[in-house]
Scaffold this motif. Structure first.
Motif, PDB file in Angstrom:
ATOM      1  N   GLU A 128       0.833  -1.208   0.000  1.00  0.00           N
ATOM      2  CA  GLU A 128       0.000   0.000   0.000  1.00  0.00           C
ATOM      3  C   GLU A 128       0.866   1.255   0.000  1.00  0.00           C
ATOM      4  O   GLU A 128       0.560   2.237  -0.683  1.00  0.00           O
ATOM      5  CB  GLU A 128      -0.936   0.001   1.206  1.00  0.00           C
ATOM      6  N   GLU A 129       1.948   1.220   0.747  1.00  0.00           N
ATOM      7  CA  GLU A 129       2.876   2.349   0.781  1.00  0.00           C
ATOM      8  C   GLU A 129       3.538   2.532  -0.585  1.00  0.00           C
ATOM      9  O   GLU A 129       3.637   3.646  -1.092  1.00  0.00           O
ATOM     10  CB  GLU A 129       3.935   2.089   1.851  1.00  0.00           C
ATOM     11  N   ALA A 130       3.962   1.433  -1.192  1.00  0.00           N
ATOM     12  CA  ALA A 130       4.587   1.491  -2.512  1.00  0.00           C
ATOM     13  C   ALA A 130       3.582   1.989  -3.555  1.00  0.00           C
ATOM     14  O   ALA A 130       3.931   2.770  -4.447  1.00  0.00           O
ATOM     15  CB  ALA A 130       5.128   0.128  -2.907  1.00  0.00           C
ATOM     16  N   ASP A 131       2.348   1.560  -3.441  1.00  0.00           N
ATOM     17  CA  ASP A 131       1.281   1.998  -4.336  1.00  0.00           C
ATOM     18  C   ASP A 131       1.151   3.519  -4.310  1.00  0.00           C
ATOM     19  O   ASP A 131       1.051   4.162  -5.360  1.00  0.00           O
ATOM     20  CB  ASP A 131      -0.024   1.328  -3.890  1.00  0.00           C
ATOM     21  N   GLY A 132       1.175   4.088  -3.110  1.00  0.00           N
ATOM     22  CA  GLY A 132       1.093   5.545  -2.968  1.00  0.00           C
ATOM     23  C   GLY A 132       2.285   6.252  -3.585  1.00  0.00           C
ATOM     24  O   GLY A 132       2.128   7.289  -4.246  1.00  0.00           O
ATOM     25  N   VAL A 133       3.475   5.697  -3.390  1.00  0.00           N
ATOM     26  CA  VAL A 133       4.691   6.276  -3.974  1.00  0.00           C
ATOM     27  C   VAL A 133       4.577   6.290  -5.494  1.00  0.00           C
ATOM     28  O   VAL A 133       4.862   7.298  -6.149  1.00  0.00           O
ATOM     29  CB  VAL A 133       5.949   5.481  -3.536  1.00  0.00           C
ATOM     30  N   VAL A 134       4.143   5.175  -6.061  1.00  0.00           N
ATOM     31  CA  VAL A 134       4.030   5.065  -7.523  1.00  0.00           C
ATOM     32  C   VAL A 134       3.018   6.073  -8.065  1.00  0.00           C
ATOM     33  O   VAL A 134       3.291   6.778  -9.045  1.00  0.00           O
ATOM     34  CB  VAL A 134       3.657   3.625  -7.938  1.00  0.00           C
ATOM     35  N   VAL A 160       8.602 -11.830   3.199  1.00  0.00           N
ATOM     36  CA  VAL A 160       9.299 -10.538   3.233  1.00  0.00           C
ATOM     37  C   VAL A 160       9.338  -9.829   1.882  1.00  0.00           C
ATOM     38  O   VAL A 160       9.385  -8.602   1.822  1.00  0.00           O
ATOM     39  CB  VAL A 160      10.741 -10.664   3.773  1.00  0.00           C
ATOM     40  N   ASP A 161       9.355 -10.575   0.782  1.00  0.00           N
ATOM     41  CA  ASP A 161       9.397  -9.968  -0.541  1.00  0.00           C
ATOM     42  C   ASP A 161       7.987  -9.611  -0.991  1.00  0.00           C
ATOM     43  O   ASP A 161       7.007 -10.132  -0.454  1.00  0.00           O
ATOM     44  CB  ASP A 161      10.018 -10.937  -1.558  1.00  0.00           C
ATOM     45  N   GLY A 162       7.883  -8.731  -1.967  1.00  0.00           N
ATOM     46  CA  GLY A 162       6.548  -8.383  -2.427  1.00  0.00           C
ATOM     47  C   GLY A 162       6.556  -7.579  -3.700  1.00  0.00           C
ATOM     48  O   GLY A 162       7.608  -7.213  -4.226  1.00  0.00           O
ATOM     49  N   SER A 163       5.365  -7.302  -4.182  1.00  0.00           N
ATOM     50  CA  SER A 163       5.216  -6.514  -5.402  1.00  0.00           C
ATOM     51  C   SER A 163       3.898  -5.763  -5.368  1.00  0.00           C
ATOM     52  O   SER A 163       3.007  -6.076  -4.579  1.00  0.00           O
ATOM     53  CB  SER A 163       5.260  -7.420  -6.639  1.00  0.00           C
ATOM     54  N   CYS A 164       3.813  -4.774  -6.222  1.00  0.00           N
ATOM     55  CA  CYS A 164       2.539  -4.094  -6.432  1.00  0.00           C
ATOM     56  C   CYS A 164       2.505  -3.596  -7.872  1.00  0.00           C
ATOM     57  O   CYS A 164       3.546  -3.337  -8.469  1.00  0.00           O
ATOM     58  CB  CYS A 164       2.333  -2.941  -5.449  1.00  0.00           C
ATOM     59  N   THR A 165       1.331  -3.539  -8.417  1.00  0.00           N
ATOM     60  CA  THR A 165       1.134  -3.009  -9.764  1.00  0.00           C
ATOM     61  C   THR A 165       0.061  -1.935  -9.690  1.00  0.00           C
ATOM     62  O   THR A 165      -0.991  -2.143  -9.084  1.00  0.00           O
ATOM     63  CB  THR A 165       0.713  -4.118 -10.748  1.00  0.00           C
ATOM     64  N   VAL A 166       0.368  -0.794 -10.294  1.00  0.00           N
ATOM     65  CA  VAL A 166      -0.550   0.344 -10.293  1.00  0.00           C
ATOM     66  C   VAL A 166      -0.987   0.621 -11.720  1.00  0.00           C
ATOM     67  O   VAL A 166      -0.152   0.753 -12.618  1.00  0.00           O
ATOM     68  CB  VAL A 166       0.139   1.600  -9.701  1.00  0.00           C
ATOM     69  N   ARG A 167      -2.281   0.711 -11.920  1.00  0.00           N
ATOM     70  CA  ARG A 167      -2.825   1.143 -13.214  1.00  0.00           C
ATOM     71  C   ARG A 167      -3.386   2.535 -13.023  1.00  0.00           C
ATOM     72  O   ARG A 167      -4.286   2.755 -12.227  1.00  0.00           O
ATOM     73  CB  ARG A 167      -3.928   0.210 -13.691  1.00  0.00           C
ATOM     74  N   TRP A 168      -2.828   3.470 -13.759  1.00  0.00           N
ATOM     75  CA  TRP A 168      -3.238   4.868 -13.683  1.00  0.00           C
ATOM     76  C   TRP A 168      -3.736   5.264 -15.061  1.00  0.00           C
ATOM     77  O   TRP A 168      -3.250   4.759 -16.071  1.00  0.00           O
ATOM     78  CB  TRP A 168      -2.022   5.718 -13.294  1.00  0.00           C
TER      79      TRP A 168
END
Length: 114
Positions: free
Chosen positions: A15-21, A89-97
């Motif tokens: 969620e934090e990474a999503d906001g950064v992106v 511990v590892d993770g990912s996120c994908t953002v569609r804008w």
């Protein structure tokens, strides 16, 4: 082990990474209309800005960031990814804008540094 503000020691906060992106995409593309001449600059800037902001957080991760920008023409865009890693511990996120003329899809992969 270092403590993180989200309360999850050592785990990736998508969620934090999503906001950064999202902030990075807005800062680079903002309200601009799609321009084929600008796409290479936009994608490079988005990727670099995301990496810079993620690294500034000081968390023990190696990051991989990808970005695709596509003009809205009615064509389909399908993406997929698969990772073999430590899901604790590892993770990912994908953002569609999107705006009225284009789509931007950014993926972040975070691999913990042992």
């Amino acid at each position: 082990m270092e403590e993180y503000p989200n309360g999850n020691e050592g785990s990736f906060n998508s969620e934090e990474a999503d906001g950064v992106v999202k902030e990075c995409i807005e800062a680079v593309v903002g309200g601009d209309d799609y321009s084929a001449n600008q796409v290479n600059k936009w994608t490079a800037s988005i990727v670099e800005r995301c990496l810079t902001q993620l690294v500034k957080q000081g968390k023990p991760y190696k990051y991989i960031v990808t970005c695709a920008v596509m003009q809205k023409t009615g064509a389909g865009l399908h993406t997929a990814n698969s990772c073999y890693w430590d899901t604790a511990v590892d993770g990912s996120c994908t953002v569609r804008w999107e705006n009225r003329t284009m789509y931007c899809v950014v993926s972040v992969f975070a691999v913990a540094i042992p």
